[in-house]
Design an enzyme around this catalytic site. Structure first.
Site, PDB file in Angstrom:
ATOM      1  N   ASP A 119      -1.470 -24.688  36.137  1.00  0.00           N
ATOM      2  CA  ASP A 119      -2.022 -23.870  37.219  1.00  0.00           C
ATOM      3  C   ASP A 119      -1.384 -22.473  37.192  1.00  0.00           C
ATOM      4  O   ASP A 119      -0.172 -22.345  37.426  1.00  0.00           O
ATOM      5  CB  ASP A 119      -1.730 -24.574  38.549  1.00  0.00           C
ATOM      6  N   ASP A 120      -2.182 -21.465  36.907  1.00  0.00           N
ATOM      7  CA  ASP A 120      -1.699 -20.079  36.875  1.00  0.00           C
ATOM      8  C   ASP A 120      -0.603 -19.855  35.837  1.00  0.00           C
ATOM      9  O   ASP A 120       0.137 -18.876  35.918  1.00  0.00           O
ATOM     10  CB  ASP A 120      -1.154 -19.626  38.241  1.00  0.00           C
TER      11      ASP A 120
ATOM     12  N   CYS B  76      -9.156 -20.335  39.507  1.00  0.00           N
ATOM     13  CA  CYS B  76      -8.949 -21.775  39.415  1.00  0.00           C
ATOM     14  C   CYS B  76     -10.216 -22.628  39.516  1.00  0.00           C
ATOM     15  O   CYS B  76     -10.559 -23.350  38.581  1.00  0.00           O
ATOM     16  CB  CYS B  76      -7.953 -22.200  40.480  1.00  0.00           C
TER      17      CYS B  76
ATOM     18  N   HIS C 219      -9.959 -29.292  43.197  1.00  0.00           N
ATOM     19  CA  HIS C 219     -10.469 -27.932  43.384  1.00  0.00           C
ATOM     20  C   HIS C 219     -11.955 -27.748  43.089  1.00  0.00           C
ATOM     21  O   HIS C 219     -12.420 -26.625  42.862  1.00  0.00           O
ATOM     22  CB  HIS C 219      -9.639 -26.934  42.562  1.00  0.00           C
TER      23      HIS C 219
ATOM     24  N   ASP D  58      -5.406 -22.916  33.650  1.00  0.00           N
ATOM     25  CA  ASP D  58      -6.711 -22.658  34.274  1.00  0.00           C
ATOM     26  C   ASP D  58      -7.082 -21.180  34.332  1.00  0.00           C
ATOM     27  O   ASP D  58      -8.261 -20.827  34.418  1.00  0.00           O
ATOM     28  CB  ASP D  58      -6.790 -23.288  35.674  1.00  0.00           C
ATOM     29  N   ASN D  59      -6.065 -20.311  34.340  1.00  0.00           N
ATOM     30  CA  ASN D  59      -6.332 -18.859  34.304  1.00  0.00           C
ATOM     31  C   ASN D  59      -5.008 -18.174  33.994  1.00  0.00           C
ATOM     32  O   ASN D  59      -3.961 -18.826  33.893  1.00  0.00           O
ATOM     33  CB  ASN D  59      -6.944 -18.346  35.619  1.00  0.00           C
TER      34      ASN D  59
END
EC number: 3.1.6.4
Lengths: 517, 517
Positions: free
Chosen positions: A33-34, A73, A136, A283-284
């Protein structure tokens, strides 16, 4: 035993094995995540927080040119599980031009019932599927994982923002399968001040237990392991807090790396490493707007999360399958999280749906024969195609970091970086004359190629053909992220009654969500 | 044979050996020109141009926290060979405040006769010393390498700028020992248009031959291998041109990497790898002002060459000595090119001069026992102390990128980067309240620590003590880089008569050199 010795042993194991048919392979997708491209030791992060990921790369295939499908996300995760661009699967907004949208708890929508998710398809071959961590794709009952093909779930539908007061805003629930087991900041503690939380350890144990159970029962499985420790508020467990050289974010990195090492070692100890494809990515891009304690590194790339510059969408990525994927390989393939959908189906022996466009490629020829497949990368913000990459070239049709209004409030998606005419604070259209960069020579998107040059004209011709084809065939999905309503927040998730944790929702009063960037 | 297998074999070799006394060890210092920290695969450069350097790191010790002594070539090289900061050894200017100075061919000065250079000291133990490539410590006869301890030289006294017309400005000579053998762009071709030049191949052959000769004669040697292919105008030989993924600079990287691989392999084939210390580093950060075809990458660091931000002075660095330096180690030691002076003396068994301050540390405990030595890093521009690093903290006392006047002409030392209040275009003094960064959490120097915080006050107290001590004891050397004169240019270097290449010098008309940044 040294790292080198471990590599040697695994090398010996891998060359000594004859790879059989891949059908029925277990699949593990580890989605961070991130986390940024630049956060891995193997991509240059000097704090050496990732010995296990570096080893995973040495034993597998490393992808320096791997992308998410959106710099945010929810759309990125929806794209991974559907194999389709957010503009097709509906994970976007049309409330304003070129805006990022996601699934905060006031969102009304979620993953469309018309979309077919990876675990639904894997059922055809009797896979048991579990998601651990962040979902999400919508938190209302009809959108939850067990309604969309997963057999098991431990985790949360939304980001672990908070703490909230439970009157104006409820704390986010944590689910076990179809029922909540508590809420963040309540049963599932996160100390925002110290950064301490045991959640990664819980997600690790859930993962190890699931793998053990399937191995004992000799069932094929799909594990979607999606911990959120590197998303702000960043957290780590007590053992890891203060252990890294770069503060709380580094501590979270070390704990995730350690967990990934334990999962891989568990596969080896169960003897199923040679029939399990493991893919690691994020995810990003790193959320560099959050400052150094709460965000990672995008290495040499421009800006971060929320943007369609490389820092927003280039991801760390490693494929691992001892005996099947050649050890120590670097693939220059342009890859996408959407490829994980198609590739997973391929190794499972399931055909992808033939009634819709699938954007993901089957990377099998890349993984098993180190081939290179020609394909573009599309960079979207909302339903606006912002940029396209073909080969080493990237053409920007629109540029925007964020608005002056946000920027002047101190929200900066490109801290310390500013490329005049590129990191613009107004939405700038370049459709007639796109900004073109050679990412091999200029990974930081600092030096647009002169529009006067032959190189520019040649690239423009190639890119134009690709974009025209893409847009001609594109049928946007129904946008799912347009409406918000306080009444749909996590007031009374399933299971709240037994726990006595149901909260009173306000009256329904829907509005068109305001997506500022 | 795969990379992994090679590592395994060398690992086995290294653990199987008993390291004897280090005295009399051969020394090779490989100093690159304008190569950036981010240019190595092992530090995240994704174009995979450096398999040999990556392997060297896997077989040796990698330093993510290694520094040059100045963000510019000449002072950096003078510091390496004297073990002393430029402000002590005289390689600076006082013509204006906080200016970078070097040795263009109109410079009158050069290395002071009062300085003692590494090869002079190594003579005490009968080392044969050779410099191959760029000297840059002064091109007038009294300053040349053979006057300062080197026994042999093949290379050039200045940068390979040009081509010049030989009337207003002579082309730079290339020397073999004490006599010129030709000039750049004449006998030693560099095609500025195509980037083709055979010079790295020549420097490679010179290096291999020198090593062979000393091995056959069983003489101890010091080789200072200083190729300049990654300094603009960047060049590569025909075989490498167009081979990289990122243009001409990447081609030059590949050729240097290949050459380094050949030199290490040559040591192994001669059986002297276990009595040779090889150290690889660069003279200053990547020259990012030159654009993507002519410059490299500083990875996550701010700005580049000419600045005292991390991009200007953080260098890639690898120590290699199979059987003596543990393979695959990463050292977090704060290191400096000046340490190469002291460490070389240590492994040679020579005491450093005791009549002067030496800034270099003996890194032997780091190399052989993976110890960590406490020491500051000082960042100077001219005789102005701009910044200090202790541990993970860096305090800026002055900030400056370059002047508005230069910047407005398009000269940008921080392209695509701009940190308000940090990358200033006026010289900004922060002596009373330095800007402090935590480089572990914030390698890009983007988020100054709040002056209100306890952390700031604690760090400031520690840094202040270090700086006060440093400045109390500092006796600046006589500045050598103040005067310029067209008459001293390379009109008639020694040896020009035999070649018929003597040119007519103009009348002497000295002026105070103008150093704009």
């Amino acid at each position: 035993m040294s790292l080198t010795t471990v590599i040697c042993v695994l090398w010996a194991v891998s060359v000594g094995q004859t790879a059989g048919s891949q059908h029925g392979t277990n699949i593990i997708i580890m989605l961070m995540d991130d986390m940024g491209w630049g956060d891995l030791g193997v991509f240059g992060e000097p704090s050496k927080e990732t010995p296990n990921l570096d080893l995973m790369a040495a034993q597998g295939m490393l992808f320096p040119n791997f992308y998410t499908a959106n710099p945010l996300c929810s759309p990125s995760r929806a794209a991974l599980l559907t194999g389709r661009l957010p503009v097709r699967n509906g994970f976007y907004t049309t409330n304003a031009h070129a805006r990022n949208a996601y699934t905060p708890q006031e969102i009304v929508g979620g993953i469309s019932p018309d979309e077919i998710l990876l675990p639904e398809l894997l059922k055809k071959k009797d896979y048991v599927s579990k998601i651990i961590g962040k979902w999400h794709l919508g938190h209302r009952t009809q959108y939850l994982p067990l309604k969309h093909g997963f057999d098991e779930w431990f985790g949360s539908p939304n980001c672990h923002f908070g703490p909230y007061n439970n009157s104006v805003c409820p704390n986010i629930p944590v689910y076990n399968n179809s029922e909540m087991k508590g809420r963040y900041y309540e049963e599932f503690e996160i100390n925002v001040k110290t950064g301490e939380s045991n959640l990664t350890q819980i997600y690790l144990k859930e993962g190890l237990d699931f793998i053990s159970q399937q191995a004992v029962a000799q069932r094929r499985f799909f594990l979607y392991w999606a911990p959120d420790a590197t998303h702000a508020p960043v957290y780590a467990s007590k053992h890891f807090l203060g252990k890294s050289q770069r503060g709380r974010y580094g501590d979270a990195m070390m704990e995730l790396d350690d967990s990934i090492g334990q999962i891989l070692a568990h596969l080896v100890s169960l003897g199923i490493h040679n029939k399990t494809l493991v893919f690691f990515t994020s995810d990003n891009g790193a959320a560099v707007m959050s400052g150094p304690l709460q965000s990672g590194s995008n290495g040499p790339f421009l800006c971060g999360k929320e943007t369609t510059f490389e820092g927003g969408m280039r991801e760390p990525a490693i494929a691992w399958w001892p005996g099947r994927i050649p050890a120590g390989t670097v693939s220059y393939q342009l890859g996408s999280v959407m490829d994980l959908f198609t590739t997973s189906l391929s190794v499972a022996g399931v055909l992808p749906p033939d009634d819709r466009v699938i954007d993901g490629l089957d990377l099998s020829p890349v993984l098993f024969n180190n081939s290179l497949l020609d394909r573009p990368i599309f960079y979207y913000r909302g339903n606006q195609l912002m940029a396209v990459r073909i080969g080493q070239y990237k053409a920007h049709y629109w540029t925007w970091s964020n608005s002056w209004e946000e920027f002047n409030k101190g929200i900066n998606f490109c801290p310390g970086q500013e490329v005049p005419g590129v990191t613009t604070h107004t939405q700038e259209e370049h459709t007639m004359q796109p900004l073109i960069f050679h990412l091999g020579q200029d990974p930081g998107e600092r030096y647009p190629i002169s529009v006067e040059s032959k190189e520019y004209r040649d690239v423009l011709r190639r890119v134009t053909a690709v974009v025209e084809q893409h847009q001609k065939d594109l049928i946007p999905g129904m946008p799912q992220l347009n409406m918000c309503d306080l009444a749909v927040m996590n007031w009374s998730p399933p299971g709240c009654e037994q726990l006595g944790k149901c909260l009173k929702a306000p009256e329904s009063n829907p509005w068109k969500c305001d997506w500022p960037h």
